[in-house]
Structures are given as C-alpha cells and as structure tokens.
Design an enzyme around this catalytic site. Structure first.
Site: not given
Ligand SMILES: *Cc1c(COP(=O)(O)O)cnc(C)c1O
Length: 434
Positions: A240, A275-277, A313, A317, A356, A385
């Site tokens: 997150g 970490p992802g985003r 997105r 969102y 559309c 994403y």
């Molecule tokens: C989506 C997710 C993440 C990564 O979230 P980011 O906002 O991309 O950092 C980490 N852990 C879990 C369990 C998730 O579902």
C-alpha cells in the site's frame, strides 16, 4: 522518482526516445523502465534494511514475466493473490520459498498449486479456508505454512473506498477479537502450521501512521498470544505504500521506514513487506495517439486510441494520472507533474478514450499544451494497475508492453491481434453431458 524525462522537447525512457519505440511497435504501448524498477527495489530494501525483511513484490500491480524475472534476480520475493499469479512466479523462476499468497476465495486447485510449488506462506482469511488448506496439505502428505490475515480496523480516509481493506466490516481477514480464538483452535495444526500474522490495510496509504497503528495492534495481539503459550514468528505488514502520481506526493521510503522500523527492530520477528505500486507505478507509462479533436459544448475533447479498457483507474477510482504530449515545444517541458499545471498557452482539454461509455475519461478539464490529431500522449505512473487490469471490452486488442534498459528496448508482450481476441471462440465444442 523515475527514469522518464524530457530532453530537447522529447520524452525519454532512460536513454531511449519514447516516440522511436512507438514508431517501431505502434501505439498504444506500455513502456517500462528497468532502471526504475531496480532503483525502487534497492532503495526500498535499503530503507528497511535494519529489519532484514523478506520483500515480496505484489505481482498483481504489474505482473509481466520479464518484470518478475528482473525483480527475482535482485533477490525479491513475490506477493500473489491467485493460482495464475503463482503460475507466473513459477514461469519467471522466482524463488517460491519467498512467495506469499493472499486472497479470500482460494479454490482447491489454487491451494494445491500453492502447496506443490512450495510457496512460503498462505495468508489465511477465514476459519473455513484454514481447515481446507490443512485438509489438502494432508492429502498431499505435505505441510503448508499459514499467516493469519488480521484486520486491524484501521481506516485511512485518504484511501479510496474501493481499495480500503483494513476496516472491520470487510471481506478480508478476521478481526482482532476473533484472531485469538483462531490461534487457539488452529495453532497446533500439523498440516497447516499457523505461526504468522498478516496485515494489509489497503492502498495507497499516504502516511506512515496507519501502518504504525496497525502494527501496534498486531504486536499487542502477539504478546497476548505469547502469554498463552502461542508463538508468532513472522509478521507480514502488507503493501500500500504510495506511488508518485504527482511529483513529491508520496512519502519517501525512509519516511515510512523511520516510523515502522523502530517498532519491529528488536522483536525477533521475521518481517515481510508487500510493496506493489510504489515499485511499479512510476516505472511505467502508457503511450497513445490523439485520433480526433472535437468540440462538445464548451469543452475541447481530445480522443485517444486508448482508454478505460487499457487503464481503468480514472474510471474506477477517479484516480489522477499526469498526462502530457511526448513531444512539446521547449516552453512546455514539464519541470514537475502536477494536477494543475501553470504555464502560459495551456488549453483546457477533456482527454477521453474510444469506448462507448461516458466513464471512459482519462483526464477531466486538464490544462495541456494544445493537442492536434496525430500527437502522441503519455499517461504517467501507469506501471501499477494498468496493463494487469486491461480488458478486451469493445473487442479492443490489448497494448504491447516494452521494457527499456539503458539504450535498449525489448518487446516483453506482443500487441494482441483481432485473431487473438477471438481465438478461444473459434472451435465450439459440444459439452459432454454424460
Ligand atoms: C494489492 C496488495 C498488495 C499491494 O498493494 P500496493 O498498493 O500495490 O502496494 C499487497 N498485499 C496484498 C495482500 C494485496 O492485496
């Protein structure tokens, strides 16, 4: 922040011109910077080094095999949320012992794949799931490791409701009160060893405070369990961490780490981060081409050859993405990326896609350099994403993906064709009803 910058009026990804890539492979195209992925991972790792954590990159944010490979080779683990993502990790030769697997709806087949591929931890979301994992592990003669997903009832009002996951009334995890009973009931299971706790409070989280509050609650729980003779060895604090959708918007890794590391440093816990985003967001852009300019009432519309089908997105969102032409007059080279740009000569423009639906809007009332038919436009912070949520809605083929590394560029996913879009429908087969 990232390796996308303007030089002599042209947008570069590392040392390669974005327009040269689009000339060669066409548009729309996702373009990623290998250097940005590496830099983000290295500085994230450095900020949290005192915890010697296992860092599990969230595949769901941007899961191309080449990206998983690149990060695995740096020693990064993987955070998965489906059998498909576990399969991706396998195909990319990821270290499966550093794979964690979350998700409220794991099927038997997915659980089986997780166990046989030797993943590190199942992040367990309910009592019934725990029993199911244990049953399947037993039938395979294996032992699975589980982390109980605890939802700490933390809510960051700045996080979009659709991506908030840590509230009490959520489908994710179990609440703190139920967690203790959970460990009492399942803590001694021999086929699903439960000795870890998982938290993931949602995303993006723009300050360290929600993490601090959640970790404190988890540490209290761990202490109470210890008093009962139940030992928790591992704490996974989820993902997150924000991406820089606007210049300087997200806290630095150090800011997060300064608040989080002292809480966990001397606990003896193995720490996992997901970490992802924050790794992938700024590492990618989506490049498209203006098809038409038209006037609608008082609005000037720029219609692109990409939209919500390739990047959902903004529609889903109400997310902000910085959008700017890939070639601009010198006076329009942006020094930073902000929601409201202050330059002489900008024109208020509604940037939309071809789908559309009215929700197919990329940028509302945005001040942009004057756009014309044929101009290319880059959508920034599109690495996370973006492509992973792309669809074939309106029978649109999905874009190609290109990975730039220094002065080289590699197509890491081919552009889909119309034939690809209909391929699985070409041979109708009678269902065997016997
Ligand atoms: C989506 C997710 C993440 C990564 O979230 P980011 O906002 O991309 O950092 C980490 N852990 C879990 C369990 C998730 O579902």
């Amino acid at each position: 922040m990232d390796a996308f910058k303007y030089e002599n009026s042209k947008l570069l990804c590392e040392e390669v011109s974005v327009d040269q890539i689009a000339d060669a492979v066409g548009s729309p195209v996702y373009i990623y910077s290998a250097k940005t992925f590496r830099d983000h991972f290295a500085s994230f790792q450095k900020a949290f080094a005192d915890l010697d954590p296992i860092i599990c990159y969230s595949i769901k944010s941007c899961g191309n095999l080449a990206i998983i490979k690149l990060l695995s080779e740096l020693g990064c683990g993987m955070d998965t949320v489906s059998g498909g993502e576990i399969y991706r990790a396998q195909q990319a030769d990821a270290d499966m012992s550093k794979v964690v697997y979350a998700g409220v709806g794991k099927t038997d087949a997915e659980i089986k794949l997780g166990i046989t591929s030797g993943i590190g931890w199942f992040n367990i979301e309910s009592e019934m799931e725990c029993e199911n994992i244990s049953r399947i592990a037993k039938s395979l003669g294996k032992v699975a490791h589980g982390a109980l997903r605890v939802n700490p009832d933390i809510y960051d009002p700045k996080t979009h409701d659709k991506t908030t996951t840590g509230k009490k009334e959520t489908k994710f995890g179990v609440d703190i009160e139920r967690a203790k009973q959970f460990f009492r009931t399942y803590g001694k299971d021999e086929h699903c060893v439960l000795d870890a706790i998982h938290l993931h409070i949602g995303s993006p989280i723009y300050s360290p405070e929600p993490y601090v509050m959640a970790i404190k609650k988890a540490l209290d729980l761990i202490a109470e369990l210890k008093a009962e003779g139940i030992e928790v060895k591992t704490l996974d604090i989820g993902g997150g961490y924000a991406a820089d959708y606007e210049s300087g918007k997200s806290p630095s890794y150090q800011t997060y780490a300064d608040a989080i590391v002292p809480l966990l440093k001397d606990t003896g816990l193995q720490v996992i981060l997901e970490p992802g985003r924050t790794i992938s967001g700024n590492a990618g852009i989506l490049v498209s081409e203006v098809q038409y300019i038209k006037q609608g009432g008082n609005k000037k519309f720029a219609i692109l050859n990409t939209g919500m089908h390739h990047m959902i997105r903004p529609a889903m969102y109400e997310a902000f993405h910085f959008v700017w032409p890939t070639q601009v007059d010198a006076k329009f080279e942006p020094a930073e990326r902000k929601e409201v740009m202050d330059m002489d000569g900008l024109v208020k423009t509604e940037v939309v896609g071809p789908i559309c639906e009215t929700s197919d809007t990329i940028a509302k009332d945005r001040m942009l350099p004057p756009l014309e038919r044929g101009d290319r436009v880059a959508m920034f912070t599109a690495g996370a994403y973006g492509m992973v949520m792309a669809s074939n809605y309106n029978a649109m083929p999905r874009p190609a993906e290109v990975l730039v590394d220094g002065d080289t560029a590699t197509v890491i996913r081919q552009r889909e064709t119309y034939a690809d879009v209909v391929a699985l429908e070409e041979s109708p087969m009678p269902v065997d009803l016997a």
